[in-house]
Design an enzyme around this catalytic site. Structure first.
Site, short mmCIF file in Angstrom:
data_model
loop_
_atom_site.label_atom_id
_atom_site.label_comp_id
_atom_site.label_asym_id
_atom_site.label_seq_id
_atom_site.Cartn_x
_atom_site.Cartn_y
_atom_site.Cartn_z
CG MET A 1 -1.91 -1.16 1.18
SD MET A 1 -3.44 -0.81 2.04
CE MET A 1 -2.83 -0.48 3.66
CG HIS B 1 7.14 -2.23 2.19
ND1 HIS B 1 7.05 -1.20 3.10
CD2 HIS B 1 5.95 -2.86 2.21
CE1 HIS B 1 5.83 -1.20 3.62
NE2 HIS B 1 5.15 -2.19 3.11
CG ASP C 1 0.65 -7.37 8.13
OD1 ASP C 1 0.28 -6.86 9.18
OD2 ASP C 1 1.27 -6.75 7.26
O1 PAF Z 1 -0.14 -5.79 3.68
C1 PAF Z 1 -0.51 -4.86 2.96
O2 PAF Z 1 0.22 -3.89 2.71
C2 PAF Z 1 -1.91 -4.89 2.39
O3 PAF Z 1 -2.82 -5.47 3.26
C3 PAF Z 1 -1.98 -5.56 1.00
C4 PAF Z 1 -1.62 -7.02 1.08
C5 PAF Z 1 -1.05 -4.85 0.04
C6 PAF Z 1 -3.40 -5.45 0.46
O4 PAF Z 1 -3.81 -4.14 0.32
#
Ligand code: PAF
Length: 292
Positions: free
Chosen positions: A33, A40, A164
């Protein structure tokens, strides 16, 4: 690195970069996102290194889309950081071939699959009463958007962070439920030197809160030294409370289903996951780790 805002542009642009037909190239999706950080970057590097080692023609596509359907608080959606230029710089440095940053209309055209109801979702998104109970509608939104991002990117592989954990189990269950030929590659959580899991929310912690936040990691480390589920849960709760965190849950659960471990289930340490959600002021921290 290519930057596209529609799937059509993405696939046309990728096709023009090589004589190898695009349909025969593996696309690895890294869904995000935005508001990207080192955690990331590690997901993108993981995708790149898998490609380099296993399938040099594979393409790494990062999606950046702030998905409105997974926010249960409109104010949260509003204040979610948007840092597209910096995000693209990070993706390129980490080895992405392309970034897809689609509009809401591109992701949700009128004929796109709707947000699933709770009864349509895999059990791991509704039964554990962890994130599902605290964020009603969140996992239905995640399911809806990930399904669409997989369609738009036409990926055969996707990288998701273990940070997550419940989301990761949901995505795995969704791939099974929809019978998709997509391999889900789980990436270990990246931590600051004091153990705090990297998260886009950390930037909102005050200096005092930031100093307290590593207690979440310490709580899981302390639980790893215990020998029963009850002791693991009590140790986590006490460590968090002692540091001044407001505990939402601090549990040891079956790692895949995230259901409580009953006496009839095996307590093989490798099948147990420690999971924490706790608040520091208005900032909610979540984290998880293996028990053994
Ligand atoms: O983990 C995230 O950043 C979000 O939940 C995802 C998997 C990109 C879905 O919007």
């Amino acid at each position: 690195m290519l930057i596209a805002s529609t799937a059509k542009n993405l696939h046309e642009a990728l096709a023009s970069t090589s004589t190898v037909p695009i349909a025969s190239r593996t696309i690895i999706c890294v869904p995000t996102m935005g508001a990207l950080h080192e955690g990331h970057a590690a997901l993108v590097r993981r995708a790149r290194s898998w490609a380099n080692n296993n399938d040099p023609a594979a393409l790494v596509v990062v999606t950046i889309f702030v998905n409105p359907t997974q926010f249960n608080d409109p104010a949260d959606l509003q204040r979610y950081p948007r840092t597209l230029d910096a995000d693209c710089t990070l993706c390129e440095a980490a080895g992405a071939d392309a970034v897809l940053c689609p509009s809401v209309e591109e992701v949700y055209p009128p004929n796109a699959p709707p947000k699933p109801s709770d009864s349509e979702l895999p059990a791991v998104a509704t039964a554990p009463k962890l994130e599902d109970a605290r964020r009603p509608g969140h996992f239905a939104g995640v399911y809806q958007v990930v399904r669409r991002l997989f369609e738009l990117t036409r990926c055969r592989r996707a990288v998701f962070g273990e940070k997550d954990w419940q989301q990761l189990q949901l995505v795995r269950a969704m791939v099974q439920q929809l019978n998709l030929s997509i391999h889900i590659d789980p990436a270990p959580t990246i931590r600051e030197s004091d153990g705090l899991a990297m998260s886009s929310r950390n930037r909102f912690l005050s200096p005092t809160e930031r100093a307290v936040a590593p207690a979440v990691y310490r709580a899981m480390q302390a639980a790893q030294r215990t020998n029963s589920i009850a002791d693991a849960e009590r140790t986590m709760r006490e460590t968090l409370q002692h540091a001044g965190l407001d505990v939402e849950y601090a549990v040891a659960r079956e790692a895949q289903s995230l259901m409580p471990i009953t006496t009839s289930t095996s307590t093989d340490r490798a099948s147990v996951r420690l999971l924490i959600a706790a608040k520091l002021g208005s900032i909610r921290l979540i984290d998880n780790a293996p028990w053994g």
